[in-house]
Scaffold this active site. Sequence first.
Site, PDB file in Angstrom:
ATOM      1  N   PHE A  10      -5.675  -9.161   3.469  1.00  0.00           N
ATOM      2  CA  PHE A  10      -4.438  -9.143   2.662  1.00  0.00           C
ATOM      3  C   PHE A  10      -3.634 -10.230   3.148  1.00  0.00           C
ATOM      4  CE2 PHE A  10      -0.155  -6.678   2.473  1.00  0.00           C
ATOM      5  CZ  PHE A  10       0.289  -7.449   1.366  1.00  0.00           C
ATOM      6  N   THR A  34     -15.474  -7.598   6.124  1.00  0.00           N
ATOM      7  CA  THR A  34     -15.661  -6.166   5.931  1.00  0.00           C
ATOM      8  C   THR A  34     -15.189  -5.840   4.469  1.00  0.00           C
ATOM      9  OG1 THR A  34     -13.432  -5.528   6.573  1.00  0.00           O
ATOM     10  CG2 THR A  34     -14.942  -6.124   8.506  1.00  0.00           C
ATOM     11  N   SER A  83      -7.404  -2.197   9.626  1.00  0.00           N
ATOM     12  CA  SER A  83      -5.990  -2.071   9.530  1.00  0.00           C
ATOM     13  C   SER A  83      -5.686  -0.830   8.616  1.00  0.00           C
ATOM     14  CB  SER A  83      -5.551  -3.129   8.619  1.00  0.00           C
ATOM     15  OG  SER A  83      -5.998  -3.151   7.411  1.00  0.00           O
ATOM     16  N   THR A 132       1.691  -4.820  14.771  1.00  0.00           N
ATOM     17  CA  THR A 132       2.507  -4.083  13.888  1.00  0.00           C
ATOM     18  C   THR A 132       3.481  -3.183  14.457  1.00  0.00           C
ATOM     19  OG1 THR A 132       1.748  -1.831  12.635  1.00  0.00           O
ATOM     20  CG2 THR A 132       0.536  -2.302  14.386  1.00  0.00           C
ATOM     21  N   ASP A 133       4.397  -2.720  13.599  1.00  0.00           N
ATOM     22  CA  ASP A 133       5.688  -1.962  14.350  1.00  0.00           C
ATOM     23  C   ASP A 133       5.166  -0.414  14.506  1.00  0.00           C
ATOM     24  OD1 ASP A 133       5.100  -0.808  11.450  1.00  0.00           O
ATOM     25  OD2 ASP A 133       7.316  -0.870  11.134  1.00  0.00           O
ATOM     26  N   GLU A 134       3.864  -0.135  14.310  1.00  0.00           N
ATOM     27  CA  GLU A 134       3.281   1.237  14.440  1.00  0.00           C
ATOM     28  C   GLU A 134       3.061   1.568  15.784  1.00  0.00           C
ATOM     29  OE1 GLU A 134       0.871   2.676  11.580  1.00  0.00           O
ATOM     30  OE2 GLU A 134       1.328   1.260   9.785  1.00  0.00           O
ATOM     31  N   TYR A 158      -5.386   3.860  14.858  1.00  0.00           N
ATOM     32  CA  TYR A 158      -5.056   2.587  14.360  1.00  0.00           C
ATOM     33  C   TYR A 158      -3.884   1.887  15.418  1.00  0.00           C
ATOM     34  CZ  TYR A 158      -2.665  -1.260  11.958  1.00  0.00           C
ATOM     35  OH  TYR A 158      -1.961  -2.289  11.672  1.00  0.00           O
ATOM     36  N   LYS A 162      -4.242  -1.077  18.009  1.00  0.00           N
ATOM     37  CA  LYS A 162      -3.420  -2.166  17.893  1.00  0.00           C
ATOM     38  C   LYS A 162      -2.334  -2.610  19.264  1.00  0.00           C
ATOM     39  CE  LYS A 162      -3.128  -5.038  15.183  1.00  0.00           C
ATOM     40  NZ  LYS A 162      -3.686  -6.210  14.882  1.00  0.00           N
ATOM     41  N   ASN A 188       3.915  -4.522   4.985  1.00  0.00           N
ATOM     42  CA  ASN A 188       3.673  -5.422   4.135  1.00  0.00           C
ATOM     43  C   ASN A 188       3.441  -5.002   2.678  1.00  0.00           C
ATOM     44  OD1 ASN A 188       3.035  -8.660   5.803  1.00  0.00           O
ATOM     45  ND2 ASN A 188       4.026  -6.958   6.542  1.00  0.00           N
ATOM     46  N   TYR A 215       1.825  12.151   0.170  1.00  0.00           N
ATOM     47  CA  TYR A 215       1.322  12.919   1.240  1.00  0.00           C
ATOM     48  C   TYR A 215       2.732  13.746   1.509  1.00  0.00           C
ATOM     49  CZ  TYR A 215      -2.408  10.147   2.939  1.00  0.00           C
ATOM     50  OH  TYR A 215      -3.748   9.681   3.021  1.00  0.00           O
TER      51      TYR A 215
HETATM   52  P1  NAD Z   1      -6.854  -6.410   6.000  1.00  0.00           P
HETATM   53  O1  NAD Z   1      -7.472  -4.986   6.394  1.00  0.00           O
HETATM   54  O2  NAD Z   1      -6.414  -6.452   4.594  1.00  0.00           O
HETATM   55  O3  NAD Z   1      -7.477  -7.592   6.761  1.00  0.00           O
HETATM   56  C1  NAD Z   1      -8.113  -7.654   7.812  1.00  0.00           C
HETATM   57  C2  NAD Z   1      -9.364  -8.862   7.735  1.00  0.00           C
HETATM   58  O4  NAD Z   1      -9.997  -8.988   8.991  1.00  0.00           O
HETATM   59  C3  NAD Z   1     -10.375  -8.514   6.614  1.00  0.00           C
HETATM   60  O5  NAD Z   1     -10.493  -9.839   5.880  1.00  0.00           O
HETATM   61  C4  NAD Z   1     -11.340  -8.279   7.425  1.00  0.00           C
HETATM   62  O6  NAD Z   1     -12.737  -8.620   6.827  1.00  0.00           O
HETATM   63  C5  NAD Z   1     -11.278  -9.182   8.475  1.00  0.00           C
HETATM   64  N1  NAD Z   1     -11.947  -8.371  10.021  1.00  0.00           N
HETATM   65  C6  NAD Z   1     -12.126  -7.244  10.137  1.00  0.00           C
HETATM   66  N2  NAD Z   1     -12.821  -7.255  11.507  1.00  0.00           N
HETATM   67  C7  NAD Z   1     -13.108  -8.457  11.636  1.00  0.00           C
HETATM   68  C8  NAD Z   1     -13.827  -8.884  12.920  1.00  0.00           C
HETATM   69  N3  NAD Z   1     -14.392  -8.239  13.771  1.00  0.00           N
HETATM   70  N4  NAD Z   1     -13.783 -10.494  12.830  1.00  0.00           N
HETATM   71  C9  NAD Z   1     -13.598 -11.207  12.014  1.00  0.00           C
HETATM   72  N5  NAD Z   1     -12.759 -10.632  10.914  1.00  0.00           N
HETATM   73  C10 NAD Z   1     -12.737  -9.392  10.854  1.00  0.00           C
HETATM   74  O7  NAD Z   1      -5.338  -6.369   6.984  1.00  0.00           O
HETATM   75  P2  NAD Z   1      -3.958  -6.847   6.873  1.00  0.00           P
HETATM   76  O8  NAD Z   1      -3.128  -5.902   6.146  1.00  0.00           O
HETATM   77  O9  NAD Z   1      -4.122  -8.158   6.114  1.00  0.00           O
HETATM   78  O10 NAD Z   1      -3.405  -7.181   8.028  1.00  0.00           O
HETATM   79  C11 NAD Z   1      -3.779  -8.346   8.880  1.00  0.00           C
HETATM   80  C12 NAD Z   1      -3.091  -7.967  10.550  1.00  0.00           C
HETATM   81  O11 NAD Z   1      -1.791  -7.864  10.095  1.00  0.00           O
HETATM   82  C13 NAD Z   1      -3.654  -6.869  11.199  1.00  0.00           C
HETATM   83  O12 NAD Z   1      -3.902  -7.263  12.615  1.00  0.00           O
HETATM   84  C14 NAD Z   1      -2.687  -5.879  11.249  1.00  0.00           C
HETATM   85  O13 NAD Z   1      -2.798  -5.054  12.041  1.00  0.00           O
HETATM   86  C15 NAD Z   1      -1.573  -6.640  10.967  1.00  0.00           C
HETATM   87  N6  NAD Z   1      -0.383  -5.788  10.178  1.00  0.00           N
HETATM   88  C16 NAD Z   1      -0.540  -5.591   9.025  1.00  0.00           C
HETATM   89  C17 NAD Z   1       0.587  -4.915   8.324  1.00  0.00           C
HETATM   90  C18 NAD Z   1       0.558  -4.339   6.876  1.00  0.00           C
HETATM   91  O14 NAD Z   1       1.503  -3.834   6.225  1.00  0.00           O
HETATM   92  N7  NAD Z   1      -0.595  -4.585   6.163  1.00  0.00           N
HETATM   93  C19 NAD Z   1       1.778  -4.908   8.972  1.00  0.00           C
HETATM   94  C20 NAD Z   1       1.914  -5.404  10.326  1.00  0.00           C
HETATM   95  C21 NAD Z   1       0.964  -5.882  10.642  1.00  0.00           C
END
Ligand code: NAD
Length: 352
Positions: A10, A34, A83, A132-134, A158, A162, A188, A215
Amino acid sequence: MILVTGGAGFIGSNFVLDWLANGNEAVVNLDKLTYAGNLDTLSSLKDNPKHIFIHGDIGDRELMARLLSTHRPRAIINFAAESHVDRSIHGPSDFIQTNVVGTFNLLESTRAYWNDLPEVDKTAFRFLHISTDEVYGTLDAHDAPFCESNRYEPNSPYSASKAASDHLVRAWHHTYGLPVLTTNCSNNYGPYHFPEKLIPLVILNALAGKPLPIYGDGQQVRDWLFVKDHCSAIRRVLEAGQLGETYNVGGWNEKTNLDVVHTICTLLDELRPRADGKGYAEQITYVTDRPGHDRRYAIDARKLEHHLGWKPAETFETGIRKTVQWYLDNQDWTHHVTSGQYREWTAKHYGA
Ligand code: NAD
Protein backbone atom coordinates in the site's frame (compact mmCIF):
# COMPACT_ATOMS: atom_id res chain seq x y z
CA MET A 1 19.04 5.38 -8.09
CA ILE A 2 17.21 4.42 -4.91
CA LEU A 3 16.10 1.00 -3.67
CA VAL A 4 12.63 0.61 -2.21
CA THR A 5 11.67 -2.62 -0.44
CA GLY A 6 7.99 -3.57 -0.16
CA GLY A 7 7.16 -1.22 -3.03
CA ALA A 8 4.22 -3.35 -4.20
CA GLY A 9 2.35 -2.82 -0.92
CA PHE A 10 0.00 0.00 0.00
CA ILE A 11 2.42 2.74 1.13
CA GLY A 12 5.42 1.52 -0.88
CA SER A 13 3.53 1.58 -4.18
CA ASN A 14 2.09 5.02 -3.46
CA PHE A 15 5.65 6.11 -2.69
CA VAL A 16 7.07 4.67 -5.94
CA LEU A 17 4.32 6.34 -7.99
CA ASP A 18 4.91 9.66 -6.23
CA TRP A 19 8.69 9.41 -6.50
CA LEU A 20 8.59 8.92 -10.26
CA ALA A 21 5.93 11.63 -10.65
CA ASN A 22 8.14 14.09 -8.75
CA GLY A 23 11.56 13.51 -10.34
CA ASN A 24 13.80 11.58 -12.68
CA GLU A 25 15.71 9.30 -10.37
CA ALA A 26 15.15 5.59 -11.04
CA VAL A 27 13.77 3.16 -8.43
CA VAL A 28 14.63 -0.48 -7.91
CA ASN A 29 11.62 -2.04 -6.23
CA LEU A 30 12.22 -5.30 -4.32
CA ASP A 31 9.10 -7.07 -3.10
CA LYS A 32 8.29 -10.62 -2.06
CA LEU A 33 4.72 -10.27 -3.34
CA THR A 34 2.98 -11.70 -0.31
CA TYR A 35 -0.83 -11.50 -0.31
CA ALA A 36 -0.37 -7.73 0.34
CA GLY A 37 1.89 -7.09 -2.65
CA ASN A 38 0.02 -6.04 -5.76
CA LEU A 39 1.79 -5.12 -8.98
CA ASP A 40 -1.54 -4.16 -10.51
CA THR A 41 -1.14 -0.90 -8.58
CA LEU A 42 2.05 -0.20 -10.56
CA SER A 43 0.69 -1.19 -13.98
CA SER A 44 1.14 2.40 -15.24
CA LEU A 45 4.92 1.89 -14.80
CA LYS A 46 5.12 -1.36 -16.76
CA ASP A 47 7.03 0.21 -19.66
CA ASN A 48 8.83 2.84 -17.59
CA PRO A 49 12.60 2.10 -17.63
CA LYS A 50 12.95 4.08 -14.38
CA HIS A 51 11.07 1.39 -12.46
CA ILE A 52 12.93 -1.89 -12.06
CA PHE A 53 10.90 -4.52 -10.24
CA ILE A 54 12.65 -7.43 -8.55
CA HIS A 55 10.72 -10.27 -6.97
CA GLY A 56 12.50 -11.32 -3.78
CA ASP A 57 12.86 -11.34 -0.01
CA ILE A 58 14.69 -8.70 2.04
CA GLY A 59 16.14 -11.60 4.04
CA ASP A 60 17.84 -13.18 1.00
CA ARG A 61 21.45 -12.08 1.44
CA GLU A 62 22.71 -13.50 -1.86
CA LEU A 63 20.02 -11.74 -3.83
CA MET A 64 20.61 -8.50 -1.92
CA ALA A 65 24.37 -8.60 -2.49
CA ARG A 66 23.82 -9.09 -6.22
CA LEU A 67 21.13 -6.43 -6.41
CA LEU A 68 23.14 -3.83 -4.48
CA SER A 69 26.35 -4.34 -6.45
CA THR A 70 24.46 -4.22 -9.76
CA HIS A 71 22.30 -1.16 -9.10
CA ARG A 72 24.44 0.73 -6.57
CA PRO A 73 21.61 2.72 -4.91
CA ARG A 74 22.40 5.91 -3.01
CA ALA A 75 19.59 5.15 -0.55
CA ILE A 76 17.42 2.26 0.67
CA ILE A 77 13.89 2.85 1.94
CA ASN A 78 12.58 -0.16 3.84
CA PHE A 79 8.79 -0.50 3.62
CA ALA A 80 8.81 -4.33 3.47
CA ALA A 81 6.92 -5.81 6.39
CA GLU A 82 4.02 -7.91 7.53
CA SER A 83 1.64 -5.12 8.50
CA HIS A 84 -1.79 -6.35 9.60
CA VAL A 85 -2.38 -6.50 13.38
CA ASP A 86 -5.20 -9.09 13.17
CA ARG A 87 -3.01 -11.42 11.12
CA SER A 88 -0.20 -11.00 13.66
CA ILE A 89 -2.55 -12.19 16.42
CA HIS A 90 -3.57 -15.32 14.51
CA GLY A 91 -0.10 -16.16 13.15
CA PRO A 92 2.84 -14.14 14.49
CA SER A 93 5.67 -16.16 12.94
CA ASP A 94 5.71 -14.39 9.54
CA PHE A 95 5.93 -11.10 11.46
CA ILE A 96 9.02 -12.24 13.34
CA GLN A 97 10.52 -13.67 10.17
CA THR A 98 10.13 -10.59 7.97
CA ASN A 99 9.99 -7.69 10.40
CA VAL A 100 12.73 -8.86 12.75
CA VAL A 101 14.93 -11.46 10.99
CA GLY A 102 14.33 -9.89 7.56
CA THR A 103 15.28 -6.41 8.78
CA PHE A 104 18.38 -7.84 10.47
CA ASN A 105 19.46 -9.51 7.21
CA LEU A 106 18.72 -6.37 5.22
CA LEU A 107 20.84 -4.31 7.62
CA GLU A 108 23.72 -6.76 7.27
CA SER A 109 23.47 -6.74 3.45
CA THR A 110 23.35 -2.96 3.53
CA ARG A 111 26.32 -2.72 5.89
CA ALA A 112 28.48 -4.92 3.64
CA TYR A 113 27.55 -2.82 0.60
CA TRP A 114 28.00 0.50 2.42
CA ASN A 115 31.42 -0.50 3.84
CA ASP A 116 32.75 -1.00 0.32
CA LEU A 117 31.47 2.28 -1.10
CA PRO A 118 33.97 5.02 -2.00
CA GLU A 119 34.16 7.61 0.81
CA VAL A 120 32.07 10.25 -0.96
CA ASP A 121 29.22 7.77 -1.67
CA LYS A 122 29.52 6.36 1.82
CA THR A 123 28.87 9.80 3.31
CA ALA A 124 25.90 10.48 1.05
CA PHE A 125 24.26 7.05 1.58
CA ARG A 126 21.02 6.74 3.63
CA PHE A 127 19.04 3.78 5.03
CA LEU A 128 15.52 4.98 5.83
CA HIS A 129 13.40 2.60 7.90
CA ILE A 130 9.62 3.02 7.78
CA SER A 131 7.87 2.25 11.04
CA THR A 132 4.68 2.83 12.97
CA ASP A 133 3.34 4.76 15.96
CA GLU A 134 2.08 1.44 17.35
CA VAL A 135 5.56 0.80 18.84
CA TYR A 136 4.72 3.36 21.56
CA GLY A 137 1.78 1.32 22.88
CA THR A 138 -1.51 2.90 23.85
CA LEU A 139 -2.60 6.28 25.30
CA ASP A 140 -5.33 7.23 27.76
CA ALA A 141 -7.80 9.91 26.71
CA HIS A 142 -5.91 12.75 28.41
CA ASP A 143 -2.31 11.70 27.64
CA ALA A 144 -0.21 13.91 25.38
CA PRO A 145 0.33 12.50 21.86
CA PHE A 146 3.41 10.29 21.28
CA CYS A 147 6.65 12.16 20.72
CA GLU A 148 9.99 10.68 19.69
CA SER A 149 11.21 10.38 23.30
CA ASN A 150 8.25 8.23 24.41
CA ARG A 151 9.14 4.80 25.74
CA TYR A 152 8.53 1.85 23.42
CA GLU A 153 5.65 -0.24 24.83
CA PRO A 154 4.37 -2.40 21.94
CA ASN A 155 1.28 -4.49 22.70
CA SER A 156 0.58 -6.64 19.63
CA PRO A 157 2.85 -9.15 17.89
CA TYR A 158 2.88 -6.71 14.92
CA SER A 159 3.98 -3.69 16.96
CA ALA A 160 6.49 -5.77 18.95
CA SER A 161 8.07 -6.99 15.72
CA LYS A 162 8.24 -3.42 14.35
CA ALA A 163 9.70 -2.19 17.66
CA ALA A 164 12.39 -4.88 17.42
CA SER A 165 13.21 -3.79 13.87
CA ASP A 166 13.46 -0.13 14.97
CA HIS A 167 15.91 -1.14 17.72
CA LEU A 168 18.04 -3.10 15.25
CA VAL A 169 18.18 -0.09 12.90
CA ARG A 170 19.18 2.16 15.79
CA ALA A 171 21.88 -0.27 16.94
CA TRP A 172 23.37 -0.57 13.42
CA HIS A 173 23.84 3.20 13.51
CA HIS A 174 25.34 3.37 16.98
CA THR A 175 27.50 0.27 16.63
CA TYR A 176 28.56 0.29 12.98
CA GLY A 177 27.95 3.90 11.99
CA LEU A 178 25.41 2.94 9.30
CA PRO A 179 23.71 6.19 8.20
CA VAL A 180 20.13 5.45 9.21
CA LEU A 181 16.91 7.40 9.64
CA THR A 182 13.61 6.11 11.05
CA THR A 183 10.08 7.41 10.65
CA ASN A 184 7.17 6.37 12.91
CA CYS A 185 3.89 7.20 11.23
CA SER A 186 0.26 7.11 12.30
CA ASN A 187 -2.45 5.15 10.42
CA ASN A 188 -2.39 5.76 6.67
CA TYR A 189 -5.36 5.73 4.33
CA GLY A 190 -5.85 6.49 0.65
CA PRO A 191 -5.77 4.86 -2.81
CA TYR A 192 -4.58 1.24 -3.27
CA HIS A 193 -5.21 0.26 0.35
CA PHE A 194 -5.72 -3.49 0.75
CA PRO A 195 -9.37 -4.09 1.70
CA GLU A 196 -8.65 -5.93 4.94
CA LYS A 197 -7.95 -2.53 6.60
CA LEU A 198 -10.77 -0.47 8.19
CA ILE A 199 -11.32 2.33 5.64
CA PRO A 200 -11.30 0.33 2.36
CA LEU A 201 -13.16 -2.52 4.07
CA VAL A 202 -15.97 -0.20 5.13
CA ILE A 203 -16.22 1.46 1.69
CA LEU A 204 -16.34 -1.87 -0.16
CA ASN A 205 -18.68 -3.60 2.30
CA ALA A 206 -21.01 -0.60 2.21
CA LEU A 207 -21.20 -0.68 -1.60
CA ALA A 208 -21.72 -4.47 -1.56
CA GLY A 209 -24.61 -4.17 0.95
CA LYS A 210 -22.61 -6.11 3.57
CA PRO A 211 -22.31 -5.38 7.33
CA LEU A 212 -19.85 -2.66 8.41
CA PRO A 213 -18.05 -4.34 11.33
CA ILE A 214 -17.09 -2.19 14.34
CA TYR A 215 -14.80 -3.72 16.96
CA GLY A 216 -16.15 -3.39 20.53
CA ASP A 217 -17.68 0.02 21.23
CA GLY A 218 -15.97 1.73 18.26
CA GLN A 219 -14.42 4.32 20.57
CA GLN A 220 -10.81 3.37 19.78
CA VAL A 221 -8.97 6.49 18.62
CA ARG A 222 -6.57 6.46 15.67
CA ASP A 223 -4.63 9.35 14.15
CA TRP A 224 -5.11 9.31 10.37
CA LEU A 225 -2.76 10.52 7.64
CA PHE A 226 -3.44 10.58 3.89
CA VAL A 227 -0.88 8.26 2.28
CA LYS A 228 0.44 10.95 -0.14
CA ASP A 229 1.30 13.09 2.90
CA HIS A 230 3.25 10.18 4.37
CA CYS A 231 5.12 9.95 1.03
CA SER A 232 6.03 13.66 1.11
CA ALA A 233 7.27 13.28 4.70
CA ILE A 234 9.48 10.34 3.70
CA ARG A 235 10.95 12.35 0.80
CA ARG A 236 11.67 15.23 3.17
CA VAL A 237 13.31 13.02 5.83
CA LEU A 238 15.44 11.33 3.17
CA GLU A 239 16.53 14.72 1.87
CA ALA A 240 17.18 16.55 5.13
CA GLY A 241 16.81 14.23 8.16
CA GLN A 242 19.61 14.14 10.75
CA LEU A 243 21.46 10.82 10.74
CA GLY A 244 20.45 8.46 13.52
CA GLU A 245 17.28 10.46 14.29
CA THR A 246 13.70 9.26 14.36
CA TYR A 247 10.80 11.40 13.14
CA ASN A 248 7.14 10.96 14.06
CA VAL A 249 4.80 11.51 11.11
CA GLY A 250 1.15 12.45 11.59
CA GLY A 251 -1.49 14.96 10.62
CA TRP A 252 -3.14 15.76 13.98
CA ASN A 253 -6.27 13.89 12.91
CA GLU A 254 -7.50 11.87 15.88
CA LYS A 255 -10.81 10.12 15.18
CA THR A 256 -12.70 7.29 16.82
CA ASN A 257 -13.26 4.28 14.58
CA LEU A 258 -17.00 4.91 14.85
CA ASP A 259 -16.55 8.51 13.62
CA VAL A 260 -14.50 7.28 10.67
CA VAL A 261 -17.19 4.79 9.69
CA HIS A 262 -19.96 7.40 10.01
CA THR A 263 -17.94 9.86 7.89
CA ILE A 264 -17.57 7.26 5.14
CA CYS A 265 -21.30 6.44 5.30
CA THR A 266 -22.20 10.14 4.99
CA LEU A 267 -19.89 10.59 2.00
CA LEU A 268 -21.30 7.52 0.29
CA ASP A 269 -24.86 8.73 0.99
CA GLU A 270 -23.92 11.87 -0.94
CA LEU A 271 -21.79 10.36 -3.72
CA ARG A 272 -23.51 6.99 -4.33
CA PRO A 273 -26.89 6.89 -2.49
CA ARG A 274 -28.34 3.47 -1.69
CA ALA A 275 -31.06 2.40 -4.12
CA ASP A 276 -33.59 1.95 -1.27
CA GLY A 277 -33.07 5.56 -0.10
CA LYS A 278 -31.78 4.45 3.33
CA GLY A 279 -28.40 5.56 4.75
CA TYR A 280 -25.32 3.32 4.71
CA ALA A 281 -25.03 3.73 8.51
CA GLU A 282 -27.87 1.14 8.71
CA GLN A 283 -25.25 -1.48 7.82
CA ILE A 284 -23.10 -0.82 10.94
CA THR A 285 -22.70 -3.98 13.06
CA TYR A 286 -20.81 -4.29 16.35
CA VAL A 287 -18.47 -7.30 16.63
CA THR A 288 -16.29 -8.72 19.45
CA ASP A 289 -13.27 -6.53 20.11
CA ARG A 290 -9.75 -7.56 19.07
CA PRO A 291 -7.77 -9.03 22.03
CA GLY A 292 -5.40 -6.46 23.57
CA HIS A 293 -6.83 -3.73 21.33
CA ASP A 294 -4.93 -0.45 21.92
CA ARG A 295 -7.35 2.32 22.93
CA ARG A 296 -5.73 5.42 21.50
CA TYR A 297 -2.84 6.40 19.24
CA ALA A 298 -1.93 10.02 18.58
CA ILE A 299 1.20 11.51 17.04
CA ASP A 300 3.03 14.69 17.92
CA ALA A 301 4.68 15.58 14.59
CA ARG A 302 6.28 18.87 15.71
CA LYS A 303 9.86 17.67 15.29
CA LEU A 304 9.28 16.93 11.61
CA GLU A 305 7.28 20.13 11.15
CA HIS A 306 9.74 22.44 12.94
CA HIS A 307 13.09 20.87 12.05
CA LEU A 308 12.37 19.85 8.48
CA GLY A 309 9.52 22.20 7.56
CA TRP A 310 7.09 19.40 6.58
CA LYS A 311 3.31 19.93 6.56
CA PRO A 312 0.57 17.58 5.35
CA ALA A 313 -1.42 18.82 2.35
CA GLU A 314 -4.71 17.13 3.35
CA THR A 315 -6.99 17.40 6.35
CA PHE A 316 -8.91 14.25 7.28
CA GLU A 317 -12.03 15.73 5.66
CA THR A 318 -10.35 16.41 2.27
CA GLY A 319 -8.33 13.16 2.32
CA ILE A 320 -11.25 10.88 3.17
CA ARG A 321 -13.40 12.48 0.45
CA LYS A 322 -10.63 11.84 -2.12
CA THR A 323 -10.28 8.27 -0.85
CA VAL A 324 -13.98 7.42 -1.07
CA GLN A 325 -14.12 8.98 -4.55
CA TRP A 326 -11.03 6.97 -5.58
CA TYR A 327 -12.67 3.68 -4.54
CA LEU A 328 -15.82 4.63 -6.43
CA ASP A 329 -13.77 5.45 -9.55
CA ASN A 330 -11.47 2.42 -9.38
CA GLN A 331 -13.74 -0.54 -8.85
CA ASP A 332 -11.69 -2.57 -11.37
CA TRP A 333 -8.70 -2.37 -9.02
CA THR A 334 -10.71 -3.44 -6.02
CA HIS A 335 -12.44 -6.17 -7.99
CA HIS A 336 -9.04 -7.58 -9.02
CA VAL A 337 -7.81 -7.49 -5.44
CA THR A 338 -10.87 -9.09 -3.94
CA SER A 339 -11.12 -11.73 -6.68
CA GLY A 340 -7.42 -12.57 -6.74
CA GLN A 341 -7.17 -11.61 -10.44
CA TYR A 342 -4.18 -9.43 -9.71
CA ARG A 343 -2.16 -12.57 -9.01
CA GLU A 344 -2.86 -13.75 -12.57
CA TRP A 345 -1.87 -10.29 -13.84
CA THR A 346 1.40 -10.49 -11.89
CA ALA A 347 2.24 -13.93 -13.24
CA LYS A 348 1.48 -12.80 -16.79
CA HIS A 349 3.40 -9.54 -16.77
CA TYR A 350 6.30 -10.21 -14.45
CA GLY A 351 6.45 -14.01 -14.31
CA ALA A 352 6.30 -13.62 -10.54
P1 NAD B 1 1.55 -3.66 3.14
O1 NAD B 1 1.26 -4.91 3.92
O2 NAD B 1 0.47 -3.09 2.29
O3 NAD B 1 2.82 -3.90 2.21
C1 NAD B 1 3.95 -4.59 2.62
C2 NAD B 1 4.73 -4.99 1.37
O4 NAD B 1 5.93 -5.67 1.78
C3 NAD B 1 3.97 -5.97 0.46
O5 NAD B 1 4.08 -5.56 -0.89
C4 NAD B 1 4.68 -7.31 0.68
O6 NAD B 1 4.64 -8.13 -0.47
C5 NAD B 1 6.09 -6.84 1.00
N1 NAD B 1 6.86 -7.82 1.80
C6 NAD B 1 6.42 -8.51 2.89
N2 NAD B 1 7.41 -9.30 3.35
C7 NAD B 1 8.49 -9.09 2.54
C8 NAD B 1 9.82 -9.61 2.51
N3 NAD B 1 10.24 -10.52 3.40
N4 NAD B 1 10.66 -9.17 1.55
C9 NAD B 1 10.25 -8.26 0.61
N5 NAD B 1 9.00 -7.75 0.59
C10 NAD B 1 8.13 -8.16 1.55
O7 NAD B 1 2.06 -2.60 4.22
P2 NAD B 1 1.92 -1.01 4.21
O8 NAD B 1 0.66 -0.64 4.87
O9 NAD B 1 2.22 -0.51 2.85
O10 NAD B 1 3.11 -0.65 5.21
C11 NAD B 1 4.44 -0.41 4.72
C12 NAD B 1 5.34 -0.11 5.90
O11 NAD B 1 4.86 1.04 6.59
C13 NAD B 1 5.39 -1.24 6.94
O12 NAD B 1 6.70 -1.33 7.42
C14 NAD B 1 4.45 -0.77 8.04
O13 NAD B 1 4.86 -1.27 9.30
C15 NAD B 1 4.64 0.73 7.96
N6 NAD B 1 3.50 1.55 8.41
C16 NAD B 1 2.25 1.31 7.93
C17 NAD B 1 1.19 2.13 8.33
C18 NAD B 1 -0.21 1.94 7.79
O14 NAD B 1 -1.14 2.61 8.26
N7 NAD B 1 -0.43 1.10 6.79
C19 NAD B 1 1.42 3.18 9.23
C20 NAD B 1 2.72 3.38 9.70
C21 NAD B 1 3.75 2.56 9.26
